[in-house]
Write a protein that holds these residues in place. Sequence first.
Motif, PDB file in Angstrom:
ATOM      1  N   ILE A 206       7.794  29.021 -13.579  1.00 46.23           N
ATOM      2  CA  ILE A 206       7.196  27.976 -15.138  1.00 46.23           C
ATOM      3  C   ILE A 206       5.339  27.917 -14.756  1.00 46.23           C
ATOM      4  CG2 ILE A 206       6.382  25.820 -15.397  1.00 46.23           C
ATOM      5  CD1 ILE A 206       9.754  24.816 -13.902  1.00 46.23           C
ATOM      6  N   ASP A 207       4.967  28.530 -15.497  1.00 52.37           N
ATOM      7  CA  ASP A 207       3.432  28.537 -15.378  1.00 52.37           C
ATOM      8  C   ASP A 207       2.622  27.034 -16.458  1.00 52.37           C
ATOM      9  OD1 ASP A 207       0.422  28.432 -15.769  1.00 52.37           O
ATOM     10  OD2 ASP A 207       1.068  30.534 -17.730  1.00 52.37           O
ATOM     11  N   TRP A 208       2.542  26.374 -15.279  1.00 50.99           N
ATOM     12  CA  TRP A 208       2.117  24.774 -15.552  1.00 50.99           C
ATOM     13  C   TRP A 208       0.718  24.876 -16.964  1.00 50.99           C
ATOM     14  CZ3 TRP A 208       5.656  21.077 -15.688  1.00 50.99           C
ATOM     15  CH2 TRP A 208       7.072  21.438 -14.779  1.00 50.99           C
ATOM     16  N   GLN A 209       0.229  25.428 -16.914  1.00 51.84           N
ATOM     17  CA  GLN A 209      -0.930  26.344 -18.047  1.00 51.84           C
ATOM     18  C   GLN A 209      -0.169  26.276 -19.474  1.00 51.84           C
ATOM     19  OE1 GLN A 209      -3.831  25.474 -16.997  1.00 51.84           O
ATOM     20  NE2 GLN A 209      -3.429  25.655 -14.567  1.00 51.84           N
ATOM     21  N   SER A 210       0.951  26.493 -19.844  1.00 53.91           N
ATOM     22  CA  SER A 210       1.918  26.875 -20.900  1.00 53.91           C
ATOM     23  C   SER A 210       1.706  25.405 -21.812  1.00 53.91           C
ATOM     24  CB  SER A 210       3.091  27.300 -20.763  1.00 53.91           C
ATOM     25  OG  SER A 210       2.881  28.375 -20.348  1.00 53.91           O
ATOM     26  N   SER A 211       2.067  25.508 -22.678  1.00 54.08           N
ATOM     27  CA  SER A 211       2.844  24.078 -23.548  1.00 54.08           C
ATOM     28  C   SER A 211       4.089  23.535 -23.169  1.00 54.08           C
ATOM     29  CB  SER A 211       2.599  24.548 -25.146  1.00 54.08           C
ATOM     30  OG  SER A 211       3.419  25.230 -24.904  1.00 54.08           O
ATOM     31  N   GLY A 212       3.866  22.178 -23.692  1.00 56.68           N
ATOM     32  CA  GLY A 212       4.620  21.457 -22.719  1.00 56.68           C
ATOM     33  C   GLY A 212       6.290  22.240 -23.579  1.00 56.68           C
ATOM     34  N   ASP A 213       6.393  22.730 -24.564  1.00 54.37           N
ATOM     35  CA  ASP A 213       7.163  22.555 -25.290  1.00 54.37           C
ATOM     36  C   ASP A 213       8.199  24.621 -24.690  1.00 54.37           C
ATOM     37  OD1 ASP A 213       8.421  21.242 -27.385  1.00 54.37           O
ATOM     38  OD2 ASP A 213       6.507  21.698 -28.560  1.00 54.37           O
ATOM     39  N   THR A 214       6.912  25.039 -24.980  1.00 49.60           N
ATOM     40  CA  THR A 214       7.109  26.552 -24.056  1.00 49.60           C
ATOM     41  C   THR A 214       7.488  26.319 -22.723  1.00 49.60           C
ATOM     42  OG1 THR A 214       4.770  27.826 -25.152  1.00 49.60           O
ATOM     43  CG2 THR A 214       6.506  28.813 -23.160  1.00 49.60           C
ATOM     44  N   ILE A 215       7.473  25.694 -21.379  1.00 46.49           N
ATOM     45  CA  ILE A 215       7.943  24.648 -20.253  1.00 46.49           C
ATOM     46  C   ILE A 215       9.389  24.234 -20.186  1.00 46.49           C
ATOM     47  CG2 ILE A 215       7.498  23.471 -17.865  1.00 46.49           C
ATOM     48  CD1 ILE A 215       4.796  23.692 -18.970  1.00 46.49           C
ATOM     49  N   TYR A 216       9.008  23.113 -21.493  1.00 51.82           N
ATOM     50  CA  TYR A 216      10.528  22.889 -21.871  1.00 51.82           C
ATOM     51  C   TYR A 216      11.580  24.157 -22.024  1.00 51.82           C
ATOM     52  CZ  TYR A 216      14.411  19.970 -24.200  1.00 51.82           C
ATOM     53  OH  TYR A 216      15.416  19.839 -24.752  1.00 51.82           O
ATOM     54  N   ASN A 217      11.453  24.716 -23.407  1.00 48.80           N
ATOM     55  CA  ASN A 217      12.194  26.221 -23.562  1.00 48.80           C
ATOM     56  C   ASN A 217      12.814  26.868 -22.040  1.00 48.80           C
ATOM     57  OD1 ASN A 217      12.471  24.917 -25.966  1.00 48.80           O
ATOM     58  ND2 ASN A 217      10.667  25.942 -26.422  1.00 48.80           N
ATOM     59  N   LEU A 218      11.701  26.977 -21.140  1.00 52.49           N
ATOM     60  CA  LEU A 218      11.816  27.888 -19.615  1.00 52.49           C
ATOM     61  C   LEU A 218      12.909  27.276 -19.206  1.00 52.49           C
ATOM     62  CD1 LEU A 218      10.930  30.683 -18.437  1.00 52.49           C
ATOM     63  CD2 LEU A 218       9.820  29.180 -17.024  1.00 52.49           C
ATOM     64  N   ILE A 219      12.834  25.924 -19.008  1.00 55.63           N
ATOM     65  CA  ILE A 219      13.636  25.171 -18.076  1.00 55.63           C
ATOM     66  C   ILE A 219      15.296  25.212 -18.398  1.00 55.63           C
ATOM     67  CG2 ILE A 219      14.187  22.579 -17.484  1.00 55.63           C
ATOM     68  CD1 ILE A 219      11.269  22.774 -16.805  1.00 55.63           C
ATOM     69  N   ARG A 220      15.650  24.991 -19.914  1.00 59.16           N
ATOM     70  CA  ARG A 220      16.554  24.968 -20.371  1.00 59.16           C
ATOM     71  C   ARG A 220      17.300  26.217 -20.447  1.00 59.16           C
ATOM     72  NH1 ARG A 220      17.216  23.984 -26.367  1.00 59.16           N
ATOM     73  NH2 ARG A 220      15.785  25.305 -27.215  1.00 59.16           N
ATOM     74  N   GLY A 221      16.163  27.209 -20.613  1.00 62.43           N
ATOM     75  CA  GLY A 221      17.138  28.101 -20.939  1.00 62.43           C
ATOM     76  C   GLY A 221      16.885  28.979 -19.869  1.00 62.43           C
ATOM     77  N   LEU A 222      17.280  28.600 -18.794  1.00 59.31           N
ATOM     78  CA  LEU A 222      17.038  28.973 -17.688  1.00 59.31           C
ATOM     79  C   LEU A 222      18.397  28.281 -16.995  1.00 59.31           C
ATOM     80  CD1 LEU A 222      13.799  30.623 -16.517  1.00 59.31           C
ATOM     81  CD2 LEU A 222      15.908  31.697 -17.195  1.00 59.31           C
ATOM     82  N   SER A 223      18.375  26.967 -17.150  1.00 54.73           N
ATOM     83  CA  SER A 223      19.530  25.934 -16.687  1.00 54.73           C
ATOM     84  C   SER A 223      21.057  26.147 -17.049  1.00 54.73           C
ATOM     85  CB  SER A 223      19.409  24.285 -16.814  1.00 54.73           C
ATOM     86  OG  SER A 223      20.220  23.573 -16.423  1.00 54.73           O
ATOM     87  N   PRO A 224      22.111  25.871 -15.935  1.00 49.89           N
ATOM     88  CA  PRO A 224      22.054  26.138 -14.463  1.00 49.89           C
ATOM     89  C   PRO A 224      21.839  27.304 -13.894  1.00 49.89           C
ATOM     90  CG  PRO A 224      24.246  26.218 -15.457  1.00 49.89           C
ATOM     91  CD  PRO A 224      23.181  25.970 -16.512  1.00 49.89           C
TER      92      PRO A 224
END
Length: 307
Positions: A206-224
């Motif tokens: 996770i790059d916390w400098q990214s937008s909230g939507d970008t981080i949210y999509n990364l988390i659900r795109g790699l879960s589980p």
Amino acid sequence: MGTPEFAVGILDTICKNNYEVVGVITAADKPAGRGQKIKYSAVKEYALEHGLKLLQPTNLKEEAFLQELKSLQANLQVVVAFRMLPKAVWEMPEYGTFNLHASLLPDYRGAAPINWAIINGEKQTGVTTFFIDDKIDTGAMILSRSTKIDPKENAGQLHDRLMQIGSQAVLETLELISQGNVSTTIQPENAELKTAYKLNRENCKIDWQSSGDTIYNLIRGLSPYPAAWCFFADADQQWNIKIYEAEFIPESHTYNIGSIATTKKSLSVAVKDGWLQILSLQLPGKKRMSISELLNGVSFSEKAHAY
């Protein structure tokens, strides 16, 4: 020919619809986990359970394997999440070899199409069947089926839906081939095509400098699996964290990006356009847990931050 759980759903559908499966080809057994115990592929487990002829070649060009494959006298080969095939293999059967790919080709060719569709915030995806050629996911398309991606859906949920849609697409493709009604479409080539790169440690961080939507999509795109990860730090402690579920809350604030804010039951990380509220995660050496379970045993100071 296939290896993971996704391929099992397709194989099961083929068997239950009374097609004669003369052989199953899957990956060689590998040691896995801390104990390095030998682990069978999901497809091997299914083949053994259902008494199907099983081949596990390490080298697909080896003469002994090619002879054994030929002896099965298959008139068609179906490939789902396997590996690149040499020409001697894919051109062997009378009706050729077709692949089921979990994207709307030509977009998202490659190893992780389900994950990247979500990571990139796509609104729809699907499956495509195509005849294999000498490159990866480039062959002439037979049919495709699309589906909308729910804004809250994760990769595991989409995987299971695409396995069902893919099973039907494979049945339709088998029917077209058996009736001699196949008409194919050559895949268009252009510079705008999106790629489903292999997932690795770098592109899952996770790059916390990214937008909230970008981080949210990364988390659900790699879960589980394999799960988005980052570091949490507080005082002299640091944890390598996997995050499985989160919600993005858009909001203006003056906190530093990466700041961690907690209440008795919630934990949120500041991003440039709001907060990522973390719902479930995993600490090193622990099982996945909810945030309330985490906060029962861990407290964070005002200096706690994610990076």
